[in-house]
Structure formats: C-alpha cells, structure tokens
Design an enzyme around this catalytic site. Structure first.
Site, PDB file in Angstrom:
ATOM      1  CB  CYS A   2     -29.298 -46.029   5.232  1.00  0.00           C
ATOM      2  SG  CYS A   2     -28.005 -47.158   4.769  1.00  0.00           S
ATOM      3  NE  ARG A  27     -34.558 -45.397   7.789  1.00  0.00           N
ATOM      4  CZ  ARG A  27     -35.677 -45.777   7.192  1.00  0.00           C
ATOM      5  NH1 ARG A  27     -36.777 -45.876   7.884  1.00  0.00           N
ATOM      6  NH2 ARG A  27     -35.701 -46.050   5.920  1.00  0.00           N
ATOM      7  CD1 TRP A  73     -28.070 -52.833   8.835  1.00  0.00           C
ATOM      8  CD2 TRP A  73     -28.287 -53.141   6.635  1.00  0.00           C
ATOM      9  NE1 TRP A  73     -28.204 -54.184   8.612  1.00  0.00           N
ATOM     10  CE2 TRP A  73     -28.337 -54.395   7.279  1.00  0.00           C
ATOM     11  CE3 TRP A  73     -28.400 -53.093   5.250  1.00  0.00           C
ATOM     12  CZ2 TRP A  73     -28.504 -55.595   6.571  1.00  0.00           C
ATOM     13  CZ3 TRP A  73     -28.559 -54.283   4.548  1.00  0.00           C
ATOM     14  CH2 TRP A  73     -28.619 -55.517   5.209  1.00  0.00           C
ATOM     15  CG  ASN A  99     -32.530 -45.645   2.870  1.00  0.00           C
ATOM     16  OD1 ASN A  99     -33.643 -45.402   3.276  1.00  0.00           O
ATOM     17  ND2 ASN A  99     -32.093 -46.875   2.768  1.00  0.00           N
ATOM     18  N   GLY A 100     -30.506 -46.932   0.111  1.00  0.00           N
ATOM     19  CA  GLY A 100     -30.955 -47.713  -1.048  1.00  0.00           C
ATOM     20  C   GLY A 100     -29.784 -48.396  -1.710  1.00  0.00           C
ATOM     21  CD  GLU A 485     -41.770 -62.911  16.594  1.00  0.00           C
ATOM     22  OE1 GLU A 485     -41.400 -63.220  15.456  1.00  0.00           O
ATOM     23  OE2 GLU A 485     -41.528 -61.808  17.110  1.00  0.00           O
ATOM     24  CE  LYS A 489     -38.377 -60.472  18.274  1.00  0.00           C
ATOM     25  NZ  LYS A 489     -39.279 -60.478  17.206  1.00  0.00           N
ATOM     26  CD  GLU A 492     -35.267 -60.343  15.421  1.00  0.00           C
ATOM     27  OE1 GLU A 492     -35.532 -59.697  14.418  1.00  0.00           O
ATOM     28  OE2 GLU A 492     -36.032 -60.392  16.404  1.00  0.00           O
ATOM     29  CG  HIS A 508     -40.340 -86.163  10.844  1.00  0.00           C
ATOM     30  ND1 HIS A 508     -40.444 -87.477  10.486  1.00  0.00           N
ATOM     31  CD2 HIS A 508     -41.557 -85.800  11.315  1.00  0.00           C
ATOM     32  CE1 HIS A 508     -41.689 -87.890  10.709  1.00  0.00           C
ATOM     33  NE2 HIS A 508     -42.375 -86.892  11.227  1.00  0.00           N
ATOM     34  CE  LYS A 607     -39.012 -51.717  14.812  1.00  0.00           C
ATOM     35  NZ  LYS A 607     -39.138 -53.136  15.086  1.00  0.00           N
TER      36      LYS A 607
END
Ligand code: G6P
Length: 612
Positions: A2, A27, A73, A99-100, A485, A489, A492, A508, A607
């Site tokens: 947010c 955000r 968000w 925000n929170g 990573e 990527k 996402e 395995h 982000k």
C-alpha cells in the site's frame, strides 16, 4: 505494501497525488483513491490501477489544495470499490488512508457497531476513521489531534496513516507504527509519502517518522510528537535520489531497465570499497563492528523472497571463504520459532526495500536477544537500515519493477565483499585467493555487459518456451540459489509454475515430472561440480526433457548435450551467481512479455511487503 501520499500547498492537489501514487504503485495496485478538501471532502476511489483513478478524477474536474491518496494491496476485504481507501467516518468528515494491518479491528468494529456506527467496507482501516470520530463526539478528546492519539492507543497492529478532516481543512495528520512514512518539506507546501519517490521532483528535504510518532502538517509547518504527546525535534535529511533514476528511460518496462542497469549498479556498489592496489576491501559501514564480526560464533542470515536467495549465496560464500558457520532463515519463520540466538551471534538481514515486515520483526527479535544485528539494504534511510547496529548499502539505485533483479546481484556483491574481507581478517582466505577474487569482482560489470549483448538471442529462445506449463531449474552449490531465483522470477511475472532444485536432488522427486514437454534450465557454471552436472543433464535427457543450459563459453560438453544454451564468460565459482542469474532474468522477462503479462506489476504481488 500500500502506498500513501499527501499534499498541502498551492498546486492542484489531485495532480500531485495521482503522480505520486503512480510512483508508489509498486507497493500495491488492487485499487486506488484520494480525498480532497475543498470546503467539504471529495472522495474518488475504486478498484483497479491509478490510471483508472486518474480518469475518474479528470472526469470530475476536482479542485483542492489539500488531499491524501492511496494505492492498495488488499489484506482485509477483496479489491473492490467499497474496500478502496480513503475510508470515511460516519459523518463523512474524516478520511483515512492506511498501510498496515489493524489486528484488533474485529473487536473494535463490534464495539463501534453496537454504538450505532455503520460500516461500508470489509477493511480494518474503516475502524480508524470511525473510532476517531466516536472519541471526538463523545467528548473524550478536546481536539482532533488528541482524538487521533486516543484512537491509536486502542489500536493493535501496524500502520502508516494519513488523515484529513473537513472541519480542520488546513491540516494533514499522519502517524506511523511499523509502516514507513516521511514528510517532504517544500516552499510553502508539504508532502507526505510512503517513500521518497513521489516527492523527489519537488523537494529533497525529508523527515522520516519513527514508530510511535505522529505529525500535524500544514503548508508551512510540521509538528512531530509521540502519540503520548511528547514534542520531538526531528533531523531533516537530504535526499540523494534523482528523478531519472525513477523513470523508465525509454525501456518498455522498469524490469528490463533494471536488468540492463546491473553493470552500472554493481560498479556503484563496488566503488570506493574495492581497493585494487592493496587487494583489500573497505566497508565503511562495518568498521565499528568488524572485531565482533571477526569473532562471531555464527552468522544467521534472515530475509524474504529474492533477498533470501541472495542470503543463500551468502551462506556458501561465508562458509567457503571465511569459514564461519552460517544459517539462512526465512525471516517469517525465524521470528516465530523462538530462535536460539544471543550474544556472540550475528544476525544479518538482507532487504532491498528495508521495510519488509517479517525481516524487520526478525531483526527486532535478534536485537532484543542480544545479537549484533547487521543489514544489507538498498533504500537509504529505510527502517531496517536505521534499526540495524551497522550495515552496508547496495547502492543499486531505485528498483521499481516488482520482480527484483539488480537488488539481487548487488546484494550478492556486498555478501562477496563481506566474505572476502572476513576471510582475510580471520586468516581463512589465502592472500592470492583474495587477490584473484577482488580483481575478478572488478571485472564483473564488463562480463555482465557481454551477457546482456545476447539479449536478442534470449528473446528468440523465449518464444519457443512461452507456453510451457511448467519449468524446472537445476543448479548445484553456488548456483542452487540461482536455480531458486530463476524459478521465482518466472513464477512471479509469467505465472508459469516453476521449481528450483539442487540438481542431484532431482532424482528424489521432480524427475517424475520430466517428459518431452518439460523445459529444464540447467545452470552448469561451477567447475568443481561440472562432471556431476553432466550426469544430471544425461538423466534429464534420458527422459526426453528439453535442456536449456547456462554455461561457460568453453564448456563444450554441456553445450553438446543441450538443446539450447546461453554462454557466460568464465569466472570464479563463488562469483558465478552474478553472471548466471542474468540470462534467467531475461528469459523470464521475455516469456512474460510474450504472454501479455503485466511485468512490472504482476498480479497479487507487491514490491514492499509491510505486513507480516
Ligand atoms: C516482495 C518482493 C520481492 C522481494 C521480497 C523481499 O515479495 O516482490 O521482489 O524479494 O518482497 O523484499 P525486500 O525488500 O525485503 O528485499
């Protein structure tokens, strides 16, 4: 998550707010809204991105010199018009952006409902506006500011909030606990923002609010105090951020720009720290704690997301070069399992934004238990940077694409510099080896440029794999975290299911998934595991998996076995993640673009994750 903005001054507030919200959209982008005061309160808000808000605002021709805005968000309540911020009190006079998370909002809402207050959203935020008004109307506070203080004392959870009240039309009220907020000081105008990006074009003077602080801001003054009403004198900081750094500079997406910025970002990160003449490393931020670090019993690294992956590379680096035992923890797990950490231990937190709630909580937990707490952050002046005992900035410049790229590589560069410096001090790294690594670090920007030159080839290759439903990424030792990573990527930004695995561990489980439809990205760039990697490639090929290899220029064995390969220049095994990750960033970028995905703002993500 947010983003919050606020403005008071002579400019058209809605223009400043919309522009600011666009900069903060990384955000969160589920919905957006703003409140303007112009004699009365005007609210415009709704589901969707800031451009939707912009069209609504333009069609209404709203005027106002004071206002607050929000890009969301979602945490409580789905993204829809009603749940968008700002939220209003019953009378419609008080508007709040937040925000929170308000953890006790259910009980507060119940009490307020019993008193006759009607709620119009499923959010936790709405209780803030209603609670403040309830306190005010019941005569429990002699002024608006006092009512905010009393309300905040009843609230459990985290918040960065901005409030306007049409009965006090010349003021914006802000408060912070756990979510970042700063005040930008202009000439006869003031700005409020979650970070500096919305205000950098207007002023470079900022004040960072700390937890438990609030401020009353007018166009030419700001009064900062604790929520217990103790007046504070705050330091005014000067921003170093430039406007260019937060714009796309001709690239179609921030992510692509940031991938291509990596040679420069790494040079900036190394500047003044690599001493090539003496083959030493100078990390100014760690000078005061170096002795403690050298004698540390163990090092615990805590982080989230991509930063956790760089932490894993850090584990290999510190154990290999400095012979210090290392554990790498997901910050969220570390915090809630009563970790055994205390004096003599070092917690190293890694965070691009410096605001990630779980990482911050891990930091506070370890600090409270007596550990030395260090940080690697990108955002200067961020909460984590300020709360750690010492640390190193990555100097990557603003990273705006939600998928992290240059933050990862610069974090690994800092970790490599720390491991080399520690190895030298602890006597675990021979001077010749240190020299080789230091000289090689200096060559990396040039080597990354050579990989970026293969952009067109990677773009072509991406076309062939755009519609694969699954991907497997395999790596060993230093490149196992790169496999994680690379898979992250892809997930996402393209929403393709992908998994990263240590190459040998594939037998395995994941091997059961391999068939002629399955692209397997093999990161075969560490010399000392090359033979084993070749066996793993053979195992994939025997099951008809399609091999895409990232390998050294001269590794003809791997190239011969692969359907496609991307060549990277040879380097030290321990520094190879800095090269191998680059083609994986580009591959996921082009696949996402081909699939028509929103690369910079992928669905459901944000982000900066400022809720636990
Ligand atoms: C979010 C971002 C990731 C990032 C992670 C940790 O999930 O989308 O790109 O790696 O948070 O963020 P930090 O700012 O602490 O590095």
């Amino acid at each position: 998550m947010c983003g919050i903005v606020g403005y008071i001054g002579d400019k058209n507030a809605s223009e400043v707010l919309i522009k600011g919200l666009k900069r903060l959209e990384y955000r969160g982008y589920d919905s957006a809204g703003l409140a303007l005061i112009n004699g009365h309160l005007d609210i415009v808000k709704g589901k969707g991105k800031v451009t939707n808000l912009e069209s609504r605002v333009n069609s209404q021709n709203l005027i106002g010199r004071i206002g607050i805005g929000h890009t969301r968000w979602a945490t409580h309540g789905e993204p829809n018009d009603n749940n968008s911020h700002p939220h209003l009190s019953q009378s419609g006079k008080i508007a709040v952006v937040h925000n929170g998370i308000i953890e006790n909002y259910t009980s507060l809402k119940k009490k307020l409902t019993e008193k006759g207050r009607e709620f119009h959203s499923e959010t936790d935020t709405e209780v803030i506006a209603q609670l403040i008004e309830e306190i005010l109307e019941n005569g429990n506070a002699n002024c608006f500011e006092k009512a905010i203080q009393l309300a905040l004392k009843q609230i459990v959870g985290t918040y960065g909030i901005a409030i306007v009240n049409s009965d006090n039309p010349e003021k914006i009220y802000v408060a912070r606990k756990g979510s970042p907020l700063l005040i930008g000081i202009g000439e006869n105008e003031m700005f409020i923002a979650s970070d500096a990006s919305p205000i950098v074009e207007y002023t470079n003077k900022v004040i960072y609010l700390e937890d438990g602080e609030m401020a009353v801001v007018t166009r030419d003054s700001y009064e900062v105090k604790t929520i217990d009403d103790i007046a504070l004198t705050k330091e005014v900081h000067e921003l170093a951020m430039s406007l260019d750094a937060i714009e796309k500079a001709g690239y179609p997406h921030f992510m692509l720009k940031e991938i291509f910025e990596q040679p420069e970002a790494i040079s900036d990160c190394l500047r003044g720290r690599l001493q090539l003449e003496t083959n030493t490393i100078q990390l100014g931020g760690l000078v005061d704690v170096m002795e403690q670090l050298v004698h540390a019993k163990r090092l615990v690294i805590a982080a989230c997301g991509t930063s956790w992956h760089s932490g894993m590379v850090g584990e290999y680096l510190f154990e290999d070069l400095a012979k210090i035992p290392v554990e790498v923890e997901y910050a969220s797990e570390f915090r809630y399992r009563n970790p055994l950490i205390g004096e003599g231990d070092v917690l190293l937190v890694i965070s691009q934004s410096g605001e990630t709630a779980d990482t911050l909580a891990a930091l506070r937990e370890a600090k409270q238990k007596g550990a030395l707490v260090l940080g690697i952050c990108n955002v200067v002046g961020s909460t984590i940077a300020r709360e750690t005992d010492a640390g190193v900035y990555t100097h990557a410049g603003p990273e705006i694409g939600v998928a992290s790229t240059k933050a990862f590589t610069t974090q690994v560069v800092v970790l490599a510099m720390m491991a080399i410096a520690l190895g030298q001090r602890r006597g675990t790294l021979a001077q010749d080896d240190a020299k080789r690594l230091i000289q090689e670090l200096n060559r990396l920007p040039e080597k990354i440029r050579l990989i970026l030159d293969q952009n067109e080839q990677i773009k072509e290759m991406a076309k062939l794999f755009t519609y694969a439903p699954n991907f497997l990424y395999l790596g060993r030792t230093y490149n196992f975290p790169v496999a994680l990573e690379g898979a992250l990527k892809l997930k996402e930004i393209s929403y393709i299911h992908a998994e990263g695995y240590p190459a040998a561990e594939m037998k395995h489980g994941p091997i059961a998934l391999i068939d002629e439809m399955m692209p397997v990205v093999v990161i075969a760039a560490t010399d000392h595991t090359n033979d084993k990697m070749i066996s793993n490639i053979e195992e994939v090929k025997a099951r008809k998996g399609r091999i895409i290899a990232v390998t050294n220029d001269e590794n003809s064995d791997v190239k011969d076995l692969s359907e496609f390969f991307i060549s990277i220049p040879s380097t030290e095994d321990s520094l190879s993640p800095l090269l191998t990750v680059i083609p994986l960033q580009l591959l996921s970028y082009y696949i996402a673009v081909n699939r028509g995905c929103d690369v910079d703002q992928p669905r459901n993500l944000a982000k900066s994750v400022t809720v636990e």
